[in-house]
Design a protein around this motif. Sequence first.
Motif, PDB file in Angstrom:
ATOM      1  N   ASP A  96       0.695  -1.303   0.080  1.00 34.76           N
ATOM      2  CA  ASP A  96       0.018  -0.064   0.102  1.00 34.76           C
ATOM      3  C   ASP A  96       0.856   1.286   0.008  1.00 34.76           C
ATOM      4  N   THR A  97       2.264   1.172  -0.178  1.00 36.69           N
ATOM      5  CA  THR A  97       2.971   2.406  -0.179  1.00 36.69           C
ATOM      6  C   THR A  97       2.523   3.342  -1.318  1.00 36.69           C
ATOM      7  N   PRO A  98       2.569   4.677  -0.907  1.00 34.04           N
ATOM      8  CA  PRO A  98       2.324   5.768  -1.930  1.00 34.04           C
ATOM      9  C   PRO A  98       3.066   5.652  -3.166  1.00 34.04           C
ATOM     10  N   ASP A  99       2.704   5.971  -4.077  1.00 37.69           N
ATOM     11  CA  ASP A  99       3.245   5.669  -5.623  1.00 37.69           C
ATOM     12  C   ASP A  99       4.685   6.902  -5.648  1.00 37.69           C
ATOM     13  N   GLU A 100       4.460   8.060  -5.154  1.00 38.37           N
ATOM     14  CA  GLU A 100       5.600   8.941  -5.026  1.00 38.37           C
ATOM     15  C   GLU A 100       6.807   8.286  -4.424  1.00 38.37           C
ATOM     16  N   ILE A 101       6.391   7.635  -3.194  1.00 37.42           N
ATOM     17  CA  ILE A 101       7.647   7.176  -2.447  1.00 37.42           C
ATOM     18  C   ILE A 101       8.125   5.891  -3.448  1.00 37.42           C
ATOM     19  N   VAL A 102       7.456   5.190  -3.579  1.00 33.84           N
ATOM     20  CA  VAL A 102       8.004   3.979  -4.557  1.00 33.84           C
ATOM     21  C   VAL A 102       8.874   4.533  -5.818  1.00 33.84           C
ATOM     22  N   GLN A 103       8.548   5.570  -6.417  1.00 37.45           N
ATOM     23  CA  GLN A 103       9.262   6.278  -7.569  1.00 37.45           C
ATOM     24  C   GLN A 103      10.502   6.924  -6.861  1.00 37.45           C
ATOM     25  N   TYR A 104      10.464   7.642  -5.714  1.00 36.90           N
ATOM     26  CA  TYR A 104      11.566   8.268  -5.131  1.00 36.90           C
ATOM     27  C   TYR A 104      12.660   7.136  -4.807  1.00 36.90           C
ATOM     28  N   ALA A 105      12.424   6.045  -4.191  1.00 39.66           N
ATOM     29  CA  ALA A 105      13.059   4.907  -3.708  1.00 39.66           C
ATOM     30  C   ALA A 105      13.650   4.331  -4.666  1.00 39.66           C
ATOM     31  N   ASN A 106      12.894   3.913  -6.203  1.00 35.12           N
ATOM     32  CA  ASN A 106      13.552   3.342  -7.280  1.00 35.12           C
ATOM     33  C   ASN A 106      14.693   4.160  -7.836  1.00 35.12           C
ATOM     34  N   LYS A 107      14.294   5.580  -7.969  1.00 31.35           N
ATOM     35  CA  LYS A 107      15.432   6.572  -8.516  1.00 31.35           C
ATOM     36  C   LYS A 107      16.602   6.445  -7.579  1.00 31.35           C
ATOM     37  N   ALA A 108      16.360   6.587  -6.205  1.00 27.65           N
ATOM     38  CA  ALA A 108      17.631   6.782  -5.169  1.00 27.65           C
ATOM     39  C   ALA A 108      18.388   5.469  -5.164  1.00 27.65           C
ATOM     40  N   ILE A 109      17.676   4.429  -5.207  1.00 20.88           N
ATOM     41  CA  ILE A 109      18.576   3.079  -5.131  1.00 20.88           C
ATOM     42  C   ILE A 109      19.392   3.088  -6.333  1.00 20.88           C
ATOM     43  N   GLY A 110      18.687   3.626  -7.502  1.00 27.20           N
ATOM     44  CA  GLY A 110      19.558   3.651  -8.726  1.00 27.20           C
ATOM     45  C   GLY A 110      20.893   4.439  -8.557  1.00 27.20           C
ATOM     46  N   GLU A 111      20.715   5.683  -8.032  1.00 23.08           N
ATOM     47  CA  GLU A 111      21.760   6.446  -7.765  1.00 23.08           C
ATOM     48  C   GLU A 111      23.020   5.601  -6.913  1.00 23.08           C
ATOM     49  N   MET A 112      22.256   5.087  -5.720  1.00 20.82           N
ATOM     50  CA  MET A 112      23.181   4.295  -4.979  1.00 20.82           C
ATOM     51  C   MET A 112      23.951   3.252  -5.783  1.00 20.82           C
ATOM     52  N   ILE A 113      23.384   2.374  -6.411  1.00 20.73           N
ATOM     53  CA  ILE A 113      24.130   1.361  -7.374  1.00 20.73           C
ATOM     54  C   ILE A 113      24.958   2.019  -8.422  1.00 20.73           C
ATOM     55  N   GLU A 114      24.701   3.098  -8.631  1.00 21.20           N
ATOM     56  CA  GLU A 114      25.575   3.739  -9.820  1.00 21.20           C
ATOM     57  C   GLU A 114      26.848   4.267  -9.250  1.00 21.20           C
ATOM     58  N   SER A 115      26.755   4.790  -7.736  1.00 22.49           N
ATOM     59  CA  SER A 115      27.605   5.418  -7.170  1.00 22.49           C
ATOM     60  C   SER A 115      29.171   4.552  -7.288  1.00 22.49           C
ATOM     61  N   PRO A 116      30.259   5.244  -7.535  1.00 22.73           N
ATOM     62  CA  PRO A 116      31.713   4.534  -7.701  1.00 22.73           C
ATOM     63  C   PRO A 116      32.056   3.774  -6.864  1.00 22.73           C
ATOM     64  N   SER A 117      31.905   4.298  -5.685  1.00 20.81           N
ATOM     65  CA  SER A 117      32.412   3.510  -4.384  1.00 20.81           C
ATOM     66  C   SER A 117      31.716   2.287  -4.366  1.00 20.81           C
ATOM     67  N   PHE A 118      30.345   2.059  -4.640  1.00 18.07           N
ATOM     68  CA  PHE A 118      29.554   0.837  -4.471  1.00 18.07           C
ATOM     69  C   PHE A 118      30.085  -0.040  -5.578  1.00 18.07           C
ATOM     70  N   GLN A 119      30.303   0.509  -6.824  1.00 16.97           N
ATOM     71  CA  GLN A 119      30.449   0.018  -7.927  1.00 16.97           C
ATOM     72  C   GLN A 119      31.775  -0.954  -7.871  1.00 16.97           C
ATOM     73  N   SER A 120      32.882  -0.157  -7.036  1.00 12.63           N
ATOM     74  CA  SER A 120      34.199  -0.752  -7.137  1.00 12.63           C
ATOM     75  C   SER A 120      34.257  -1.774  -5.854  1.00 12.63           C
ATOM     76  N   MET A 121      33.479  -1.525  -4.908  1.00  6.14           N
ATOM     77  CA  MET A 121      33.231  -2.507  -3.913  1.00  6.14           C
ATOM     78  C   MET A 121      32.703  -3.908  -4.373  1.00  6.14           C
ATOM     79  N   MET A 122      31.693  -3.748  -5.393  1.00  2.00           N
ATOM     80  CA  MET A 122      31.030  -5.066  -5.928  1.00  2.00           C
ATOM     81  C   MET A 122      32.061  -5.734  -6.805  1.00  2.00           C
ATOM     82  N   LYS A 123      32.906  -4.788  -7.525  1.00  2.00           N
ATOM     83  CA  LYS A 123      33.673  -5.399  -8.429  1.00  2.00           C
ATOM     84  C   LYS A 123      34.637  -6.007  -7.933  1.00  2.00           C
TER      85      LYS A 123
END
Lengths: 319, 491, 156
Positions: free
Chosen positions: A258-285
Amino acid sequence: MKRLTVSILLILLLGTLFTFTGAVLAEEYPDKTIQIVVPWGAGGGTDKWTRALSTVAIENYGQPWSVVNIPGSSGMVGWKEMLDRPADGYTIMSTGMSNIIAPIMDSSSAPYTPEEVRPVAIYNFQNPVLIALPDKEWSTWEGLKNYLTENPGRLTIGSALGVSIGTTSVLEQAGLEANLVIYDSTGEAITDLLGGHIDLAIPPPAVAAPLMESGDAVAVLNSGIRDIDLPKFEDVPSAADLGYTGFSTIRWMGMHPDTPDEIVQYANKAIGEMIESPSFQSMMKSMGEKPVWVPLEEVEEIYNHQAKELRRVLENIDL
Amino acid sequence: MGVFVGVTVGALPGLAISTGMALMLPLTYYMNTGPALALLIGVYKGATFGGSISAITFSTPGIPAAAATVYDGYKMMKRGEGRKALQMALYASVTGDTLSDIITIVLATTLAVVALKFGPTERFLVMFMAFILIGTLSGKNIFKGLISGSIGVLLALIGSDPVSLVPRLTFNLWWLRDGIPIIPMIIGLFAVSKMIEELFDIIERKRKNEEIEKQDLSIIKSLFSKASAKLTWKEYIGCWREMLIGTTVGSIAGMLPGVGSSGGAFLSYGVAKQFSPNKENIGEGALEGIAAAESGNNATMGPTLIPLLVFGIPGSVGAALIGSALTFQGATPSPRMFELHPTIIYSLFVLLIIANAVNLFVGNIMIRFYSRLGQLPKYILIPFIIMLAIIGTYVVSNNRYDVIIMLVIALLGFLLNLAKFPTAPLVIAFILTPLIERTFRIAIQTSYYDYRVMFDSGLSKALLGITIILVIGITKLKDKSKKITGDLEEE
Amino acid sequence: MGSKIFSNFKFTNKVISIILLSIFLILLIYTYNMDWSQKTARDGITAGFFPKAILILSMIFCIGMAVNTYSNEVPESLEEFDFKNLIYVVISLFICWGYFLLLLELGFFISSFLFLSLSIYFLGPGSWKVSLITTLIIIVFVYTFFSLIQVPSNIF
């Protein structure tokens, strides 16, 4: 004594007040720490990913992530906990496939169905690889096919349940029959493979890669739906190359339905930025893993497809 | 630092080794290889010893592997020999650990090849041997022991069938799907049920208006005062056989994935119970029992790393976590590890040894404190331990159903104690049953449902032979000891 | 009349084994009647096979216990046991459960303070001074321990 009771009541009152103000301020999401429920024990694969992600939460999500492990009953306890909390986006569940499998296997008593979630992000596709010892008749896909046609059921494949789905599905589509043995952990299955006690095993690529590099094992099939972006994997045939539909296990995040749509959209975009962040990428690599980001519409589509496919395969194979 | 955290984690009931290590893992992202590994290995080793601290002082094994220590340890604590018991646990842990580390370092590559020879059938037979050995713990009334063991098996069978995944004996409760988790089980059975018994005593005396020991705040001061009898060098050396058994058995158990430190502890405890010169007293509060159990569980520590370092396959959760720390440092465990990252391997080896020395030092300080803690008056100790047990059970998995299970098991434990059923067979059966069932079913599946294929390899034949000899030997021994006790009773 | 019979009644091992036997029997009947126990796995073992086998085995052990040499012995802990006391055991378990629920609602400090101070007061010699001071020491001690290793949990 009386004073104590009064103070407890006061604290309770204050507590409820705080929760209410939290709900009113929904448009200012996020304004407090996000609780990430991992329905698995500390130290597992999903936990590792989630903790690595949480290191870049403050910069990219706007609030810190606090990871809580709630394991139990094949992940069902954690999922239920997420459903019991308010649908305000402050509780996100980060998980894999097994707690989708559990309610399918045990639909009569499970406290939820796989549809009772709002998927917000998929951050990893795992393409389990079917591996064998080198120089066996079944060390290539063609050889495996011929061997199984001549000796149906006479090859033993060891695997953990989640990663075995893809291979099971491909074998079924090819009309082949093998002796699938479900192990508790991939590690045990590989030990038995290297010791020659079983014929094939299905590890995730990060586990298979070092074995292939050292020449202790060869890959027969990529049973997933995506290409594996690791050296040594270029020549491994994928399910799609052979004309079959594969199956990848996904790691994903979900919120209360039942989470409101705006929150879901925000979360999806923000998690995208987190995944793309260089320090996370290098950690996973450095861990030999490859994160992905998937837009919201696709997330739901993939999630629903995976859940459906899982249901179909589990109902078809006779465990 | 790592050891300190480790001992703390281990001493807190509920928090398992893997939890402690997993919580430390994120910290290692930002460390150099040396300190990162030192931290993890410290926690790994410290927690394994720490588990025995609470096993001895509160009869609450801090980790499942320390459950074998409770039998002798808690009895010694009650006799006021807590400090001695704790020291024995510490020295046995460190001895077993150091010896097995040396074995690991010298023989890593050779042993890894041996470990590969153990297929599903062989692992099943090893487990089965452990089960048989334990059968001798049943005490005076054999049937009570057997019934208690069956209850353990029954409790362990709750949850999904390992092959068809159908829930069994769950009474349609979804949260029992994965069965009864080990931590609530152990905390409920040992700690809380004992505390309820003690509580009972107090209530009884209160009702009869008996005088309760009057104590004031001075008891807290006494926590920091001089401690009781120490362990002597002679007593330590006197247990050399048990420690040797523990080290050997523990090292073998550690190498095999899926056997683990609980398996190692119980297996060596069982072997010692058969072959120790002081076997009659083991289980009644003998140093030898502690020595065997503790050296057994700590001796698994080093060898679990063998499959990790040689093949890149973790043999236990602890080893898996060390593996992922190594991966973060850019040294993914793989068969070529010895060629690619020799410095890391050797620093790992050095750390394994150093951690033992640190463990000895930190452990000694903790012992002083803990051995006194057990002497607090009952009316403080009972609520304190119950509180720790509840928090400990919950905090591990944040799962409220675990607390329900824990309390129900506590009631069961209380009733069993009341009717004088031994609890040892129950716990051991509970821990070993899933391992045995799983390995057995994997074994018959991998041999295409043909029992002859199962026992085809030379190794499995040898193991089968040993098992049969053991069964016969034990029944003979039982008869003999029965005769002796029978004679005594007649006199 | 009835009470007289009851007072002569002794919890010998025989009686205990009969009680257990009936519990196992009920479980066995339950297992037989459940759908899951008929479900066969790929390796040919039905899900009910091991539970049934072990239940039957334990019933045999119970019979063994009822007829062996110790069967008329009364466990010493049961000799003077007043079965009304069992109610206290159940109550104390419910108090533990109550403490746990409180823990979830109010967090570690308040609920532990209440639980410890009250139980030490009622179990101990009944001095508020002792109970409050020890409670405080224990709470600080436990909190430092758990925060030292940074346990992620919503109760702290």
